[in-house]
Design an enzyme around this catalytic site. Sequence first.
Site, PDB file in Angstrom:
ATOM      1  N   HIS A 150      -4.616  11.601  11.481  1.00  0.00           N
ATOM      2  CA  HIS A 150      -4.334  12.951  11.001  1.00  0.00           C
ATOM      3  C   HIS A 150      -4.114  13.837  12.230  1.00  0.00           C
ATOM      4  O   HIS A 150      -4.956  13.868  13.138  1.00  0.00           O
ATOM      5  CB  HIS A 150      -5.524  13.519  10.218  1.00  0.00           C
ATOM      6  CG  HIS A 150      -5.889  12.750   8.984  1.00  0.00           C
ATOM      7  ND1 HIS A 150      -5.580  13.198   7.719  1.00  0.00           N
ATOM      8  CD2 HIS A 150      -6.549  11.581   8.818  1.00  0.00           C
ATOM      9  CE1 HIS A 150      -6.041  12.325   6.820  1.00  0.00           C
ATOM     10  NE2 HIS A 150      -6.636  11.345   7.465  1.00  0.00           N
TER      11      HIS A 150
ATOM     12  N   HIS B  26      -4.069   5.263   9.999  1.00  0.00           N
ATOM     13  CA  HIS B  26      -3.305   6.499  10.188  1.00  0.00           C
ATOM     14  C   HIS B  26      -4.131   7.504  10.956  1.00  0.00           C
ATOM     15  O   HIS B  26      -5.369   7.476  10.912  1.00  0.00           O
ATOM     16  CB  HIS B  26      -2.871   7.086   8.834  1.00  0.00           C
ATOM     17  CG  HIS B  26      -3.994   7.307   7.883  1.00  0.00           C
ATOM     18  ND1 HIS B  26      -4.545   6.291   7.132  1.00  0.00           N
ATOM     19  CD2 HIS B  26      -4.694   8.419   7.552  1.00  0.00           C
ATOM     20  CE1 HIS B  26      -5.521   6.771   6.385  1.00  0.00           C
ATOM     21  NE2 HIS B  26      -5.645   8.069   6.631  1.00  0.00           N
TER      22      HIS B  26
ATOM     23  N   HIS C  53      -4.442   1.933   5.249  1.00  0.00           N
ATOM     24  CA  HIS C  53      -3.357   1.657   6.201  1.00  0.00           C
ATOM     25  C   HIS C  53      -3.645   2.622   7.352  1.00  0.00           C
ATOM     26  O   HIS C  53      -3.631   3.845   7.137  1.00  0.00           O
ATOM     27  CB  HIS C  53      -1.994   1.907   5.547  1.00  0.00           C
ATOM     28  CG  HIS C  53      -0.803   1.616   6.418  1.00  0.00           C
ATOM     29  ND1 HIS C  53       0.292   0.878   5.986  1.00  0.00           N
ATOM     30  CD2 HIS C  53      -0.522   1.977   7.689  1.00  0.00           C
ATOM     31  CE1 HIS C  53       1.183   0.810   6.965  1.00  0.00           C
ATOM     32  NE2 HIS C  53       0.714   1.476   8.007  1.00  0.00           N
TER      33      HIS C  53
ATOM     34  N   CYS D 236       0.836  -1.202   0.000  1.00  0.00           N
ATOM     35  CA  CYS D 236       0.000   0.000   0.000  1.00  0.00           C
ATOM     36  C   CYS D 236       0.875   1.259   0.000  1.00  0.00           C
ATOM     37  O   CYS D 236       2.080   1.201   0.258  1.00  0.00           O
ATOM     38  CB  CYS D 236      -0.970  -0.013   1.194  1.00  0.00           C
ATOM     39  SG  CYS D 236      -0.329   0.724   2.702  1.00  0.00           S
TER      40      CYS D 236
ATOM     41  N   CYS E  46       2.844   1.858   3.155  1.00  0.00           N
ATOM     42  CA  CYS E  46       3.955   0.894   3.287  1.00  0.00           C
ATOM     43  C   CYS E  46       5.095   1.289   2.351  1.00  0.00           C
ATOM     44  O   CYS E  46       6.274   1.148   2.715  1.00  0.00           O
ATOM     45  CB  CYS E  46       3.466  -0.525   3.008  1.00  0.00           C
ATOM     46  SG  CYS E  46       2.548  -1.275   4.373  1.00  0.00           S
TER      47      CYS E  46
END
Length: 110
Positions: free
Chosen positions: A98, A96, A94, A2, A5
């Site tokens: 913010h 995450h 993936h 991804c 990654c």
Amino acid sequence: MCVFCEIISGNIPSTKVYEDDMMVAFKDLNPVAPVHILAVPKEHIDCANDIDSSNSKYVAHIFEKLGEIAKSQGIESYRIINNCGSDAGQTVMHLHFHLIGGCELGEKLI
Ligand code: 5GP
Ligand code: ZN
């Protein structure tokens, strides 16, 4: 692999502001505020639904570091957002977080 990654492995360039063995934090490509950082675990986890006892240490670690990362960007007031799934607008699968700030932020959902 991804896109995050690929960023973690260095195949896609990014502006990293913090990195250690468990996470990386880099500037969002399309910032919505003066400070817009993405904090990402180095282990691929699709989304918040997939956090479990085997990988929650990555999430804990990210949250241990977020204040320090914000401070390094010159802010102590910020919003942390996680989008989980398509209805929430997650576009990169993936996990995450913010980290957004550096101005008076707009209308809140909650
Ligand atoms: P999501 O919508 O999944 O919560 O957030 C994905 C974020 O990743 C978006 O804010 C988007 O701008 C950012 N993004 C997507 N691709 C890249 C990339 O290749 N590099 C960087 N730095 N940010 C990206
Ligand atoms: Zn990934």
